[in-house]
Design a protein around this motif. Structure first.
Motif, PDB file in Angstrom:
ATOM      1  N   ARG A 180       1.292 108.132  -6.258  1.00 61.83           N
ATOM      2  CA  ARG A 180       2.496 108.743  -5.683  1.00 61.83           C
ATOM      3  C   ARG A 180       2.321 109.026  -4.200  1.00 61.83           C
ATOM      4  NH1 ARG A 180       4.954 114.621  -7.324  1.00 61.83           N
ATOM      5  NH2 ARG A 180       6.260 114.846  -5.469  1.00 61.83           N
ATOM      6  N   GLY A 181       1.217 109.634  -3.825  1.00 64.58           N
ATOM      7  CA  GLY A 181       0.902 109.878  -2.422  1.00 64.58           C
ATOM      8  C   GLY A 181       2.020 110.536  -1.653  1.00 64.58           C
ATOM      9  N   ASN A 182       2.371 109.944  -0.496  1.00 61.45           N
ATOM     10  CA  ASN A 182       3.376 110.546   0.372  1.00 61.45           C
ATOM     11  C   ASN A 182       4.796 110.033   0.113  1.00 61.45           C
ATOM     12  OD1 ASN A 182       2.971 107.972   1.512  1.00 61.45           O
ATOM     13  ND2 ASN A 182       3.430 108.720   3.571  1.00 61.45           N
ATOM     14  N   LEU A 183       5.031 109.399  -1.027  1.00 68.05           N
ATOM     15  CA  LEU A 183       6.390 108.960  -1.351  1.00 68.05           C
ATOM     16  C   LEU A 183       7.250 110.183  -1.660  1.00 68.05           C
ATOM     17  CD1 LEU A 183       5.552 105.883  -3.593  1.00 68.05           C
ATOM     18  CD2 LEU A 183       6.169 105.904  -1.172  1.00 68.05           C
ATOM     19  N   ASP A 184       8.462 110.198  -1.154  1.00 66.42           N
ATOM     20  CA  ASP A 184       9.356 111.350  -1.274  1.00 66.42           C
ATOM     21  C   ASP A 184       9.752 111.596  -2.730  1.00 66.42           C
ATOM     22  OD1 ASP A 184      11.150 113.363  -0.022  1.00 66.42           O
ATOM     23  OD2 ASP A 184      12.683 112.091  -0.938  1.00 66.42           O
ATOM     24  N   ALA A 185       9.532 112.817  -3.202  1.00 69.81           N
ATOM     25  CA  ALA A 185       9.835 113.175  -4.591  1.00 69.81           C
ATOM     26  C   ALA A 185      11.325 113.053  -4.894  1.00 69.81           C
ATOM     27  CB  ALA A 185       9.356 114.585  -4.895  1.00 69.81           C
ATOM     28  N   GLY A 186      12.155 113.438  -3.948  1.00 70.93           N
ATOM     29  CA  GLY A 186      13.595 113.334  -4.170  1.00 70.93           C
ATOM     30  C   GLY A 186      14.047 111.900  -4.367  1.00 70.93           C
ATOM     31  N   ARG A 187      13.574 111.007  -3.532  1.00 69.70           N
ATOM     32  CA  ARG A 187      13.954 109.592  -3.641  1.00 69.70           C
ATOM     33  C   ARG A 187      13.348 108.969  -4.895  1.00 69.70           C
ATOM     34  NH1 ARG A 187      18.118 107.597  -2.781  1.00 69.70           N
ATOM     35  NH2 ARG A 187      18.219 109.022  -1.064  1.00 69.70           N
ATOM     36  N   LEU A 188      12.094 109.303  -5.203  1.00 71.07           N
ATOM     37  CA  LEU A 188      11.459 108.782  -6.420  1.00 71.07           C
ATOM     38  C   LEU A 188      12.180 109.271  -7.674  1.00 71.07           C
ATOM     39  CD1 LEU A 188       7.580 108.975  -5.968  1.00 71.07           C
ATOM     40  CD2 LEU A 188       8.897 106.989  -6.693  1.00 71.07           C
ATOM     41  N   PHE A 242      12.180 108.174   2.778  1.00 71.16           N
ATOM     42  CA  PHE A 242      11.378 107.492   1.755  1.00 71.16           C
ATOM     43  C   PHE A 242       9.985 108.092   1.633  1.00 71.16           C
ATOM     44  CE2 PHE A 242      13.674 103.110   2.200  1.00 71.16           C
ATOM     45  CZ  PHE A 242      14.825 103.663   1.672  1.00 71.16           C
ATOM     46  N   THR A 243       9.446 108.656   2.719  1.00 69.29           N
ATOM     47  CA  THR A 243       8.102 109.233   2.698  1.00 69.29           C
ATOM     48  C   THR A 243       8.125 110.624   3.325  1.00 69.29           C
ATOM     49  OG1 THR A 243       7.490 108.264   4.831  1.00 69.29           O
ATOM     50  CG2 THR A 243       6.947 106.978   2.858  1.00 69.29           C
ATOM     51  N   ILE A 244       7.055 111.367   3.058  1.00 72.20           N
ATOM     52  CA  ILE A 244       6.891 112.681   3.678  1.00 72.20           C
ATOM     53  C   ILE A 244       5.688 112.625   4.610  1.00 72.20           C
ATOM     54  CG2 ILE A 244       8.008 113.961   1.818  1.00 72.20           C
ATOM     55  CD1 ILE A 244       5.242 114.655   0.737  1.00 72.20           C
ATOM     56  N   ARG A 245       5.653 113.494   5.594  1.00 68.73           N
ATOM     57  CA  ARG A 245       4.575 113.472   6.583  1.00 68.73           C
ATOM     58  C   ARG A 245       3.334 114.201   6.117  1.00 68.73           C
ATOM     59  NH1 ARG A 245       8.071 114.882  11.934  1.00 68.73           N
ATOM     60  NH2 ARG A 245       9.393 113.055  11.837  1.00 68.73           N
ATOM     61  N   ARG A 246       3.538 115.333   5.433  1.00 68.46           N
ATOM     62  CA  ARG A 246       2.401 116.159   5.027  1.00 68.46           C
ATOM     63  C   ARG A 246       2.696 116.804   3.684  1.00 68.46           C
ATOM     64  NH1 ARG A 246       5.127 117.495   8.621  1.00 68.46           N
ATOM     65  NH2 ARG A 246       5.379 118.895  10.255  1.00 68.46           N
ATOM     66  N   PRO A 247       1.645 117.246   2.991  1.00 69.58           N
ATOM     67  CA  PRO A 247       1.859 117.912   1.698  1.00 69.58           C
ATOM     68  C   PRO A 247       2.680 119.190   1.857  1.00 69.58           C
ATOM     69  CG  PRO A 247      -0.470 117.417   2.043  1.00 69.58           C
ATOM     70  CD  PRO A 247       0.240 117.123   3.327  1.00 69.58           C
ATOM     71  N   ASN A 248       3.438 119.523   0.853  1.00 67.59           N
ATOM     72  CA  ASN A 248       4.247 120.735   0.854  1.00 67.59           C
ATOM     73  C   ASN A 248       3.312 121.933   0.706  1.00 67.59           C
ATOM     74  OD1 ASN A 248       6.013 122.830   0.396  1.00 67.59           O
ATOM     75  ND2 ASN A 248       7.262 121.709  -1.089  1.00 67.59           N
ATOM     76  N   PRO A 249       3.296 122.867   1.674  1.00 67.75           N
ATOM     77  CA  PRO A 249       2.393 124.019   1.580  1.00 67.75           C
ATOM     78  C   PRO A 249       2.729 124.965   0.424  1.00 67.75           C
ATOM     79  CG  PRO A 249       3.836 124.238   3.478  1.00 67.75           C
ATOM     80  CD  PRO A 249       4.084 122.883   2.893  1.00 67.75           C
ATOM     81  N   LYS A 250       3.945 124.901  -0.087  1.00 66.23           N
ATOM     82  CA  LYS A 250       4.355 125.750  -1.205  1.00 66.23           C
ATOM     83  C   LYS A 250       4.027 125.128  -2.553  1.00 66.23           C
ATOM     84  CE  LYS A 250       8.172 127.620   1.463  1.00 66.23           C
ATOM     85  NZ  LYS A 250       9.625 127.635   1.615  1.00 66.23           N
ATOM     86  N   MET A 283      -3.649 113.862  -0.090  1.00 67.56           N
ATOM     87  CA  MET A 283      -2.458 113.065  -0.318  1.00 67.56           C
ATOM     88  C   MET A 283      -2.627 111.722   0.377  1.00 67.56           C
ATOM     89  SD  MET A 283       1.519 113.819   0.708  1.00 67.56           S
ATOM     90  CE  MET A 283       1.250 113.877   2.454  1.00 67.56           C
ATOM     91  N   LEU A 284      -2.509 110.657  -0.397  1.00 64.71           N
ATOM     92  CA  LEU A 284      -2.615 109.304   0.133  1.00 64.71           C
ATOM     93  C   LEU A 284      -1.357 108.968   0.927  1.00 64.71           C
ATOM     94  CD1 LEU A 284      -3.971 106.458   0.157  1.00 64.71           C
ATOM     95  CD2 LEU A 284      -2.631 105.975  -1.891  1.00 64.71           C
ATOM     96  N   LYS A 285      -1.557 108.455   2.140  1.00 62.90           N
ATOM     97  CA  LYS A 285      -0.419 107.994   2.945  1.00 62.90           C
ATOM     98  C   LYS A 285      -0.342 106.475   2.822  1.00 62.90           C
ATOM     99  CE  LYS A 285      -0.092 111.809   6.031  1.00 62.90           C
ATOM    100  NZ  LYS A 285       0.383 112.250   7.310  1.00 62.90           N
ATOM    101  N   HIS A 286       0.806 105.997   2.370  1.00 61.12           N
ATOM    102  CA  HIS A 286       1.006 104.567   2.175  1.00 61.12           C
ATOM    103  C   HIS A 286       1.357 103.930   3.521  1.00 61.12           C
ATOM    104  CE1 HIS A 286       0.717 104.928  -2.131  1.00 61.12           C
ATOM    105  NE2 HIS A 286       1.608 105.910  -2.112  1.00 61.12           N
TER     106      HIS A 286
END
Length: 116
Positions: A66-74, A18-26, A1-4
């Motif tokens: 998309r990288g670490n951009l938050d899916a909910g906000r996007l 706006f961003t997430i720290r790490r990929p969702n393990p699920k 996952m690319l971190k912007h």
């Protein structure tokens, strides 16, 4: 996952992420088009405008991962101001490419583009 790097993590003074720290393990949260109704709360509208401003400042009219951009906000912008930049598009992939639909973004968030 690319971190912007340099992209704001949240709306200052709020809990709007706006961003997430790490990929969702699920598994990756897929992007879906969320409907923005006219009666949305003012803080939600400010978060959308601030996120759009950050996207425009960071990426402009160029495709971006998309990288670490938050899916909910996007998802609040997806399908209108933020559109897929590739075909086929996988909404559940951190490496999928997106781009800003400048005409739709200017119409929805004119305050972001004032003076440009």
């Amino acid at each position: 996952m690319l971190k912007h790097r340099g992209f704001p993590g949240r709306l200052p003074g709020s809990d709007f992420q706006f961003t997430i720290r790490r990929p969702n393990p699920k598994g990756v949260t897929p992007l879906t088009r969320r409907e923005r109704y006219a009666d949305r709360r003012p803080p939600d509208r400010r978060a959308d405008a601030a996120f759009m401003a950050a996207l425009w400042e960071h990426f402009g009219d160029q495709p971006f991962e998309r990288g670490n951009l938050d899916a909910g906000r996007l998802s609040w912008l997806f399908g209108r101001e933020v559109v897929p930049a590739e075909d086929p598009f996988d909404p559940a992939d951190y490496e999928s490419l997106l781009k800003i639909n400048e005409a739709a973004a200017r119409a929805a968030f004119p305050e972001v583009f004032d003076g440009i």
